[in-house]
Design a protein around this motif. Structure first.
Motif: not given
Length: 469
Positions: A207-213
């Protein structure tokens, strides 16, 4: 015994035969060498910085035009740059009787969520306005006004609803979205340029994966990852780089449904959020029907991922260039035949036929033996070899060297047949001048054809290996 006129005729007759043969061999050699060199060069275009105009000036123009409208040169540009990685699992169903083959692959999409949201606002305003307006009146129960009115004006007056609609629906238009037998309501956001999806083969790997940076300016941003697996049927595209082994180039094209005004692909061989390389082959990758990928060299890769441009002829680039062009991801897999027995069978058969004809020439030239009876065996051998060659052309139309050699072999047999009959006619007439004339001509042609045979069967195939392994 041979007068001046006969000598002139002898020279002209030999030149009439030798010059076309030599010209044919030089042409075949230049074709082999140029194709080998040019194909290796064009596979690096767009993947390692090589100029597009070396191979395709039209692609060069599209590339330069899009560079001119990039965010670096146009602060008002709002497109999203989507990095795309490809992992191939299998290539199969390479049937000689069809014009397609099937590939199973994984696509990895990586994009900035905030950048995508900004792009989607423009896409909603420019393309989806009618749908948004209809949704508004459906949800409120109000009667939609009749007559012409400006979409932009309506959106400005209903900015809160517009922003809420964008927030709610933007994920439906993410680059990796496409309907399947389970998720039928999804929008198809990418397509196959030279084929079509195999029905019910689409599946989400993750499923869609979101990674903050944090970016270089210290702003918190979100990177999105999408992964999808599917089977697709691609049109065959045969293209030879080296004779006789490089027998197929599998070419696959993936492109976004949105034009370059909204989404621009970038080939990505980097790593995903898990630190895994996202382009290439799975450990269990294989090709059916007797093919295998070539070994990588310093100059040629077995897997090429590069960008080119697809021009939509339905739009006028003079009005809005980006509406006419889509960035297109090109995947190239170079494969050899797992075995070369079929090629060698045709090659050896033809070589044997020509050697047989050369022996006949020798017998006719130096021993005075009648060699006409040997020609039938040679003709039968050529026909047999051509049938073997045709059996390869049906599933790999790139064995042009076999075609060249077939033509050369037929030319040798025709020359030998004519000269042998002419020599026999002189013997029957017991014309000593004509016998001497034909004897000299046969000896000269024997030497010429021996040299030409060595060039055609040994030198030209060797030239195919001059650049790289």
């Amino acid at each position: 015994m041979i007068g001046y006129r006969k000598r002139v005729k002898l020279v002209l007759s030999v030149l009439l035969i030798a010059v076309p043969l030599i010209a044919c061999i030089l042409y075949c050699g230049s074709e082999v060498a140029y194709e080998r060199f040019d194909d290796q060069r064009k596979y690096r275009i767009g993947s390692d910085g090589l100029d597009y105009d070396i191979y395709d000036p039209i692609q060069k123009k599209y590339h330069d035009d899009l560079e001119g409208t990039s965010k670096a040169n146009n602060p008002d540009a709002y497109y999203t740059e989507v990095k795309v990685g490809v992992v191939l699992e299998k290539i199969k169903n390479i049937d000689a009787s069809t014009s397609h083959y099937e590939a199973r692959m994984q696509l990895y999409f990586k994009f900035d969520k905030d950048e995508f949201r900004e792009m989607f606002r423009h896409y909603a305003r420019n393309v989806l306005a009618d749908q948004i307006i209809n949704d508004y009146y459906s949800s409120t129960g109000e009667a939609r006004p009749t007559g012409a009115f400006l979409h932009d004006q309506w959106i400005d007056e209903h900015q809160a609803f517009f922003e809420e609609w964008v927030e709610l629906h933007d994920s439906e238009y993410y680059p990796g979205e496409t309907p399947s037998n389970v998720l039928t309501d999804k929008e198809t956001m990418f397509t196959i340029g030279n084929g079509e999806f195999v029905p019910d083969s689409l599946g989400t790997l993750k499923e869609l994966e979101e990674v903050q940076y944090y970016d270089e300016e210290g702003n918190l941003r979100t990177m999105c990852y999408q992964k999808i697996r599917f089977n697709a049927s691609f049109e065959k595209a045969f293209d030879s780089v080296r004779y006789p082994l490089d027998s197929m180039q599998f070419k696959m094209y993936i492109l976004p449904t949105m034009d370059a005004d909204y989404i621009r692909y970038t080939p990505d061989k980097d790593v995903n959020s898990d630190g895994v390389r996202i382009s290439g082959f799975t450990p269990y990758f294989g090709i059916t029907s007797g093919y295998r990928v070539i070994h990588d060299t310093d100059t040629v890769d077995n897997f090429t991922l590069r960008l080119n441009y697809y021009y939509d002829e339905n739009n006028d680039p003079a009005v809005h260039f980006e509406d006419s062009v889509r960035t297109q991801l090109e995947i190239i897999v170079r494969a050899n035949r797992a075995g070369v027995s079929l090629f060698l069978q045709a090659f050896i058969n033809l070589f044997s036929v020509v050697i047989w004809i050369i022996i006949a020439f020798y017998s006719q030239s130096y021993t005075g033996e009648d060699s006409v009876g040997m020609l039938g065996t040679g003709l039968f051998g050529v026909i047999s070899s051509m049938l073997v060659g045709l059996s390869m052309v049906s599933d790999a139309g790139i064995f042009s060297l076999i075609t060249m050699i077939n033509i050369f072999t037929l030319a040798v047999i025709m020359i030998m047949t004519y000269q042998a009959i002419a020599a026999k006619r002189a013997q029957v007439r017991k014309d000593k001048v004509l016998i001497a004339y034909n004897g000299i001509k046969l000896r000269i042609l024997f030497i010429i054809l021996t040299i030409c045979t060595i060039a055609m069967f040994l030198v030209i195939p060797a030239m195919a290996y001059m650049w790289g392994a």
